[in-house]
Design an enzyme around this catalytic site. Sequence first.
Site, PDB file in Angstrom:
ATOM      1  N   ASP A 137      -0.725   6.982  -3.782  1.00  0.00           N
ATOM      2  CA  ASP A 137      -0.888   6.704  -2.359  1.00  0.00           C
ATOM      3  C   ASP A 137      -2.096   7.492  -1.832  1.00  0.00           C
ATOM      4  O   ASP A 137      -2.313   8.649  -2.178  1.00  0.00           O
ATOM      5  CB  ASP A 137       0.384   7.096  -1.603  1.00  0.00           C
ATOM      6  CG  ASP A 137       0.456   6.463  -0.221  1.00  0.00           C
ATOM      7  OD1 ASP A 137       1.348   5.615  -0.002  1.00  0.00           O
ATOM      8  OD2 ASP A 137      -0.373   6.822   0.643  1.00  0.00           O
ATOM      9  N   GLY A 193       8.747   0.798   9.272  1.00  0.00           N
ATOM     10  CA  GLY A 193       7.519   1.508   8.958  1.00  0.00           C
ATOM     11  C   GLY A 193       6.613   0.813   7.969  1.00  0.00           C
ATOM     12  O   GLY A 193       5.667   1.420   7.463  1.00  0.00           O
ATOM     13  N   GLN A 194       6.871  -0.475   7.675  1.00  0.00           N
ATOM     14  CA  GLN A 194       5.977  -1.171   6.737  1.00  0.00           C
ATOM     15  C   GLN A 194       4.638  -1.429   7.399  1.00  0.00           C
ATOM     16  O   GLN A 194       4.577  -2.010   8.497  1.00  0.00           O
ATOM     17  CB  GLN A 194       6.597  -2.504   6.277  1.00  0.00           C
ATOM     18  CG  GLN A 194       5.757  -3.194   5.205  1.00  0.00           C
ATOM     19  CD  GLN A 194       6.414  -4.447   4.628  1.00  0.00           C
ATOM     20  OE1 GLN A 194       7.467  -4.892   5.093  1.00  0.00           O
ATOM     21  NE2 GLN A 194       5.773  -5.018   3.602  1.00  0.00           N
ATOM     22  N   SER A 195       3.566  -0.988   6.743  1.00  0.00           N
ATOM     23  CA  SER A 195       2.224  -1.184   7.293  1.00  0.00           C
ATOM     24  C   SER A 195       1.351  -2.052   6.396  1.00  0.00           C
ATOM     25  O   SER A 195       0.345  -2.591   6.844  1.00  0.00           O
ATOM     26  CB  SER A 195       1.542   0.166   7.530  1.00  0.00           C
ATOM     27  OG  SER A 195       1.427   0.877   6.319  1.00  0.00           O
ATOM     28  N   HIS A 213       5.947  -2.829  -1.816  1.00  0.00           N
ATOM     29  CA  HIS A 213       5.593  -1.661  -2.618  1.00  0.00           C
ATOM     30  C   HIS A 213       6.754  -0.691  -2.598  1.00  0.00           C
ATOM     31  O   HIS A 213       7.363  -0.457  -1.559  1.00  0.00           O
ATOM     32  CB  HIS A 213       4.315  -0.998  -2.106  1.00  0.00           C
ATOM     33  CG  HIS A 213       4.267  -0.813  -0.621  1.00  0.00           C
ATOM     34  ND1 HIS A 213       3.966  -1.854   0.240  1.00  0.00           N
ATOM     35  CD2 HIS A 213       4.503   0.255   0.154  1.00  0.00           C
ATOM     36  CE1 HIS A 213       4.018  -1.412   1.485  1.00  0.00           C
ATOM     37  NE2 HIS A 213       4.352  -0.136   1.474  1.00  0.00           N
ATOM     38  N   LEU A 214       7.008  -0.128  -3.758  1.00  0.00           N
ATOM     39  CA  LEU A 214       8.057   0.868  -3.907  1.00  0.00           C
ATOM     40  C   LEU A 214       7.369   2.235  -3.874  1.00  0.00           C
ATOM     41  O   LEU A 214       6.563   2.558  -4.752  1.00  0.00           O
ATOM     42  CB  LEU A 214       8.757   0.651  -5.250  1.00  0.00           C
ATOM     43  CG  LEU A 214      10.037   1.426  -5.528  1.00  0.00           C
ATOM     44  CD1 LEU A 214      11.134   1.064  -4.514  1.00  0.00           C
ATOM     45  CD2 LEU A 214      10.503   1.147  -6.957  1.00  0.00           C
ATOM     46  N   HIS A 215       7.652   3.014  -2.815  1.00  0.00           N
ATOM     47  CA  HIS A 215       7.163   4.394  -2.777  1.00  0.00           C
ATOM     48  C   HIS A 215       7.981   5.202  -3.786  1.00  0.00           C
ATOM     49  O   HIS A 215       9.217   5.111  -3.808  1.00  0.00           O
ATOM     50  CB  HIS A 215       7.393   5.009  -1.401  1.00  0.00           C
ATOM     51  CG  HIS A 215       6.611   4.389  -0.279  1.00  0.00           C
ATOM     52  ND1 HIS A 215       5.421   4.918   0.182  1.00  0.00           N
ATOM     53  CD2 HIS A 215       6.863   3.304   0.485  1.00  0.00           C
ATOM     54  CE1 HIS A 215       4.983   4.176   1.207  1.00  0.00           C
ATOM     55  NE2 HIS A 215       5.838   3.190   1.404  1.00  0.00           N
TER      56      HIS A 215
HETATM   57  P1  AMP Z   1       4.193   1.343   4.175  1.00  0.00           P
HETATM   58  O1  AMP Z   1       3.900   2.072   5.463  1.00  0.00           O
HETATM   59  O2  AMP Z   1       5.584   1.518   3.667  1.00  0.00           O
HETATM   60  O3  AMP Z   1       3.769  -0.097   4.241  1.00  0.00           O
HETATM   61  O4  AMP Z   1       3.282   2.041   3.084  1.00  0.00           O
HETATM   62  C1  AMP Z   1       1.942   1.710   2.904  1.00  0.00           C
HETATM   63  C2  AMP Z   1       1.333   2.842   2.116  1.00  0.00           C
HETATM   64  O5  AMP Z   1       0.117   2.391   1.565  1.00  0.00           O
HETATM   65  C3  AMP Z   1       1.011   4.067   2.966  1.00  0.00           C
HETATM   66  O6  AMP Z   1       1.725   5.187   2.438  1.00  0.00           O
HETATM   67  C4  AMP Z   1      -0.497   4.208   2.820  1.00  0.00           C
HETATM   68  O7  AMP Z   1      -0.902   5.555   2.739  1.00  0.00           O
HETATM   69  C5  AMP Z   1      -0.760   3.477   1.524  1.00  0.00           C
HETATM   70  N1  AMP Z   1      -2.086   2.914   1.366  1.00  0.00           N
HETATM   71  C6  AMP Z   1      -2.754   2.126   2.239  1.00  0.00           C
HETATM   72  N2  AMP Z   1      -3.942   1.750   1.722  1.00  0.00           N
HETATM   73  C7  AMP Z   1      -4.000   2.310   0.495  1.00  0.00           C
HETATM   74  C8  AMP Z   1      -4.966   2.291  -0.554  1.00  0.00           C
HETATM   75  N3  AMP Z   1      -6.129   1.628  -0.453  1.00  0.00           N
HETATM   76  N4  AMP Z   1      -4.708   2.985  -1.698  1.00  0.00           N
HETATM   77  C9  AMP Z   1      -3.553   3.665  -1.820  1.00  0.00           C
HETATM   78  N5  AMP Z   1      -2.603   3.714  -0.875  1.00  0.00           N
HETATM   79  C10 AMP Z   1      -2.820   3.051   0.259  1.00  0.00           C
END
Ligand code: AMP
Length: 114
Positions: free
Chosen positions: A30, A93-95, A100-102
């Site tokens: 990340d 909190g999905q952005s 994606h699995l954190h």
């Molecule tokens: P979420 O908020 O659950 O959708 O998680 C999205 C994650 O993607 C966040 O933790 C961001 O820091 C991460 N992220 C966004 N763009 C990138 C990227 N180019 N490379 C790695 N991580 C990213």
Amino acid sequence: MTDCIFCKIISGDIPGDIVYQDDDVLAFRDLTPQAPMHVLVIPKKHISTINDIQPEDAALIGKMFLAAQQVAKEEGYTERGYRTVMNCNAEAGQSVFHIHLHVLAGRAMHWPPG
Ligand code: AMP
């Protein structure tokens, strides 16, 4: 999907710090880590949210967890422990709208999550 940032990491159009990949899934660090280890495991197939997972994706979702297990093992967190989180839609909190699995490890995790 052309405007998806994670699809661009899969295609190599933008860089990713890749720690694992096979035919079906990719794992990379990340950009803004929330723990000493913070890896994202994604399917190479574009799926926007958990709501879009279909019955035929069941094995693929299982492979995401096997990849998470493998990364945690390689980084030495099998016994200490690690957390897996997948957010679905805005209030959770999905952005980025490619599932994606954190996979987080290396510090004590709190419960309930914020
Ligand atoms: P979420 O908020 O659950 O959708 O998680 C999205 C994650 O993607 C966040 O933790 C961001 O820091 C991460 N992220 C966004 N763009 C990138 C990227 N180019 N490379 C790695 N991580 C990213």
